[in-house]
Design an enzyme around this catalytic site. Structure first.
Site, PDB file in Angstrom:
ATOM      1  N   CYS A  79       0.912  -1.291  -0.057  1.00  0.00           N
ATOM      2  CA  CYS A  79       0.154  -0.099  -0.075  1.00  0.00           C
ATOM      3  C   CYS A  79       0.798   1.225  -0.066  1.00  0.00           C
ATOM      4  O   CYS A  79       0.521   2.481  -0.206  1.00  0.00           O
ATOM      5  CB  CYS A  79      -0.895  -0.089   1.185  1.00  0.00           C
ATOM      6  SG  CYS A  79      -2.126  -1.372   1.005  1.00  0.00           S
ATOM      7  N   ASN A 137     -10.287  -0.127  -0.471  1.00  0.00           N
ATOM      8  CA  ASN A 137      -8.627   0.100  -0.558  1.00  0.00           C
ATOM      9  C   ASN A 137      -8.407  -0.449  -1.931  1.00  0.00           C
ATOM     10  O   ASN A 137      -8.362  -1.619  -2.064  1.00  0.00           O
ATOM     11  CB  ASN A 137      -7.931  -0.726   0.822  1.00  0.00           C
ATOM     12  CG  ASN A 137      -6.564  -0.618   0.655  1.00  0.00           C
ATOM     13  OD1 ASN A 137      -5.961  -0.103   0.025  1.00  0.00           O
ATOM     14  ND2 ASN A 137      -5.783  -1.480   1.801  1.00  0.00           N
ATOM     15  N   HIS A 174      -3.600   7.320   2.667  1.00  0.00           N
ATOM     16  CA  HIS A 174      -3.810   6.152   2.046  1.00  0.00           C
ATOM     17  C   HIS A 174      -5.200   5.383   2.752  1.00  0.00           C
ATOM     18  O   HIS A 174      -5.468   5.714   3.799  1.00  0.00           O
ATOM     19  CB  HIS A 174      -2.697   4.721   2.470  1.00  0.00           C
ATOM     20  CG  HIS A 174      -3.079   3.444   2.124  1.00  0.00           C
ATOM     21  ND1 HIS A 174      -3.463   3.133   0.742  1.00  0.00           N
ATOM     22  CD2 HIS A 174      -3.325   2.278   2.605  1.00  0.00           C
ATOM     23  CE1 HIS A 174      -3.962   1.974   0.558  1.00  0.00           C
ATOM     24  NE2 HIS A 174      -3.675   1.453   2.001  1.00  0.00           N
TER      25      HIS A 174
HETATM   26  C1  LIG Z   1      -9.496  -5.878   9.138  1.00  0.00           C
HETATM   27  C2  LIG Z   1     -10.564  -4.692   9.962  1.00  0.00           C
HETATM   28  C3  LIG Z   1     -11.527  -4.022   9.263  1.00  0.00           C
HETATM   29  C4  LIG Z   1     -10.962  -5.532  11.019  1.00  0.00           C
HETATM   30  O1  LIG Z   1     -11.850  -4.839  11.929  1.00  0.00           O
HETATM   31  P1  LIG Z   1     -11.555  -5.075  13.470  1.00  0.00           P
HETATM   32  O2  LIG Z   1     -12.333  -4.045  13.924  1.00  0.00           O
HETATM   33  O3  LIG Z   1     -10.140  -5.166  13.666  1.00  0.00           O
HETATM   34  O4  LIG Z   1     -12.288  -6.461  13.587  1.00  0.00           O
HETATM   35  P2  LIG Z   1     -11.822  -7.813  14.166  1.00  0.00           P
HETATM   36  O5  LIG Z   1     -10.540  -8.473  13.110  1.00  0.00           O
HETATM   37  O6  LIG Z   1     -11.276  -7.619  15.610  1.00  0.00           O
HETATM   38  O7  LIG Z   1     -12.828  -8.670  14.311  1.00  0.00           O
HETATM   39  C5  LIG Z   1     -14.114  -8.506  15.238  1.00  0.00           C
HETATM   40  C6  LIG Z   1     -15.249  -9.326  14.960  1.00  0.00           C
HETATM   41  O8  LIG Z   1     -15.729  -8.919  13.671  1.00  0.00           O
HETATM   42  C7  LIG Z   1     -15.617 -10.184  12.786  1.00  0.00           C
HETATM   43  N1  LIG Z   1     -15.612  -9.857  11.374  1.00  0.00           N
HETATM   44  C8  LIG Z   1     -14.398  -9.500  10.620  1.00  0.00           C
HETATM   45  N2  LIG Z   1     -14.762  -9.165   9.532  1.00  0.00           N
HETATM   46  C9  LIG Z   1     -16.353  -9.083   9.508  1.00  0.00           C
HETATM   47  C10 LIG Z   1     -17.040  -8.765   8.381  1.00  0.00           C
HETATM   48  N3  LIG Z   1     -16.660  -8.435   7.225  1.00  0.00           N
HETATM   49  N4  LIG Z   1     -18.402  -8.773   8.720  1.00  0.00           N
HETATM   50  C11 LIG Z   1     -18.974  -9.002  10.050  1.00  0.00           C
HETATM   51  N5  LIG Z   1     -18.054  -9.377  10.940  1.00  0.00           N
HETATM   52  C12 LIG Z   1     -16.536  -9.435  10.699  1.00  0.00           C
HETATM   53  C13 LIG Z   1     -14.480 -11.040  13.316  1.00  0.00           C
HETATM   54  O9  LIG Z   1     -14.694 -12.328  13.213  1.00  0.00           O
HETATM   55  C14 LIG Z   1     -14.697 -10.808  14.989  1.00  0.00           C
HETATM   56  O10 LIG Z   1     -15.644 -11.558  15.266  1.00  0.00           O
HETATM   57  P3  LIG Z   1     -15.230 -12.400  16.886  1.00  0.00           P
HETATM   58  O11 LIG Z   1     -15.269 -11.235  17.550  1.00  0.00           O
HETATM   59  O12 LIG Z   1     -16.394 -12.995  16.976  1.00  0.00           O
HETATM   60  O13 LIG Z   1     -14.092 -13.051  16.442  1.00  0.00           O
HETATM   61  C15 LIG Z   1      -9.297  -3.837  10.546  1.00  0.00           C
HETATM   62  O14 LIG Z   1      -8.659  -4.767  11.499  1.00  0.00           O
HETATM   63  C16 LIG Z   1      -8.480  -3.112   9.619  1.00  0.00           C
HETATM   64  O15 LIG Z   1      -8.561  -2.111   8.796  1.00  0.00           O
HETATM   65  N6  LIG Z   1      -7.301  -3.717   9.625  1.00  0.00           N
HETATM   66  C17 LIG Z   1      -6.148  -3.022   8.993  1.00  0.00           C
HETATM   67  C18 LIG Z   1      -6.120  -2.737   7.510  1.00  0.00           C
HETATM   68  C19 LIG Z   1      -4.993  -2.286   6.868  1.00  0.00           C
HETATM   69  O16 LIG Z   1      -4.572  -1.204   7.110  1.00  0.00           O
HETATM   70  N7  LIG Z   1      -4.213  -3.053   6.236  1.00  0.00           N
HETATM   71  C20 LIG Z   1      -3.089  -2.400   5.772  1.00  0.00           C
HETATM   72  C21 LIG Z   1      -2.754  -1.682   4.541  1.00  0.00           C
HETATM   73  S1  LIG Z   1      -3.560  -2.822   3.333  1.00  0.00           S
END
Ligand SMILES: CC(C)(COP(=O)(O)OP(=O)(O)OC[C@H]1O[C@@H](n2cnc3c(N)ncnc32)[C@H](O)[C@@H]1OP(=O)(O)O)[C@@H](O)C(=O)NCCC(=O)NCCS
Length: 332
Positions: A116, A286, A256
């Site tokens: 990214c 993204n 980003h």
């Molecule tokens: C991926 C991302 C959106 C997930 O959001 P989050 O708030 O961290 O969510 P978590 O991974 O903690 O998951 C929380 C819960 O939601 C669930 N969940 C994950 N994706 C889901 C979706 N699309 N829909 C519904 N629930 C979802 C998980 O399974 C988890 O459930 P659990 O508590 O029963 O285990 C976030 O972590 C993120 O943006 N990460 C960084 C991405 C990034 O910057 N990448 C680098 C550049 S590419």
């Protein structure tokens, strides 16, 4: 004569027509519009559909538009640099394919791989060729067909990514407008949290890797989120401090677009109010290397000569960085 800076003298973007909405994703995986919107800020993303269409095709569209609006032809380009994580093929470089499709073979072209942060790394690399006097017209493209490596049965990643491309033209400027400064960093120990497991020399493609679905994006979202929030804000702050800038001196933060919450945290750390932060994640998700040039393209009408912009990104590697740009033109 003073040493030139590399000024951005034009920007253009291209996104595919197909809109993959949160509602459609609800039919594909166990998710909800409400979850996606509140956890990421994304409403829809564009997907490149069609047999034989690849990352290079989006780049070509973006560059064609760029050349047309800046009154250049492909033959005027000295060097074309592509940032991508989803090259058309493992080799040759997508940049060479873009040049062939544009009709500008026999110039220097290659790819930069920094996930990214690819566009930021490419922009800074290209700027050095302008500053040294080696080249006069460089095209830098950020382009990714993320849909080609996203697993549409994995709800934790498939809601995030989209396809798109953006391109800028860099030319020498002798009055202090252009790429002023960059802070760019990497930490390969972060690869365990965000990578593509198979298809490279470590684990070449095999029936086993296909069965295990190892050709898709693998991400430990929560961990990546924490590193992204801290590192993106750190470098954005570092570049402000070392250039003696306060938040009042900055016209726009160009972040980003990985997650609206990461963008908000970065803006807050810099003391920048929301109207000065470019955000289009709700429409494109993204797009990896495409996010920053797509933002610049969409905000081009609002930008004024002399505006200080801070471009900031975080991505797989880990890679992260911030670039200070003094905008070089009013669009009129
Ligand atoms: C991926 C991302 C959106 C997930 O959001 P989050 O708030 O961290 O969510 P978590 O991974 O903690 O998951 C929380 C819960 O939601 C669930 N969940 C994950 N994706 C889901 C979706 N699309 N829909 C519904 N629930 C979802 C998980 O399974 C988890 O459930 P659990 O508590 O029963 O285990 C976030 O972590 C993120 O943006 N990460 C960084 C991405 C990034 O910057 N990448 C680098 C550049 S590419």
């Amino acid at each position: 004569m003073n040493k030139p800076l590399a000024a951005i003298t034009g920007v253009h973007g291209w996104v595919p027509e197909y809109r993959l909405t949160n509602k459609e994703l609800e039919q594909m995986v166990e998710t909800s519009d409400e979850w996606i919107l509140t956890r990421t800020g994304i409403q829809e993303r564009r997907i490149l559909k069609g047999e034989g269409l690849a990352t290079s095709d989006m780049a070509v569209e973006a560059v064609k538009g760029l050349l047309e609006k800046t009154g250049n032809s492909p033959k005027d380009i000295d060097f074309l640099l592509v940032a991508t994580t989803t090259p058309d093929m493992q080799f040759p470089a997508t940049a060479t394919i873009v040049c062939d499709k544009l009709g500008c073979n026999h110039i220097l072209s290659y790819d930069i791989s920094a996930a990214c942060c690819g566009f930021l790394f490419a922009l800074t690399t290209a700027s050095k060729f302008i500053e040294s006097g080696a080249f006069k017209k460089i095209v830098v493209v950020g382009t990714d067909k993320m849909s080609s490596i996203v697993n549409y049965t994995d709800r934790t990643t498939c809601v995030i990514f989209g396809d798109g491309a953006g391109a800028v033209l860099l030319e020498p400027h002798y009055d202090g407008y252009g790429i002023v400064d960059s802070v760019l960093k990497t930490d390969g120990s972060g690869r365990v949290f965000l990578h593509q497991k198979a298809g490279g020399s470590l684990k070449p493609a095999s029936y086993e890797t296909l069965d295990n679905q190892e050709h898709f994006v693998y991400q430990e979202g929560k961990t990546v989120f924490k590193f992204a929030v801290k590192n993106m804000a750190d470098v954005a702050e570092e570049i402000m401090v070392r250039n003696n800038l306060t938040s009042d001196d900055i016209a726009y933060l160009v972040p980003h677009q990985a997650n609206k919450r990461i963008i908000d945290a970065t803006g807050e750390r810099m003391g920048i109010s929301e109207e000065k932060v470019m955000i289009n994640i709700q429409r494109y998700g993204n797009t990896t290397s495409g996010t920053i040039p797509l933002c610049l393209w969409e905000w081009e009408d609002k930008l004024k000569k002399g505006n200080n912009l801070i471009l900031a990104a975080f991505g797989g590697g880990f890679t992260w960085g911030a670039t200070l740009v003094k905008w070089a033109y009013d669009k009129s």
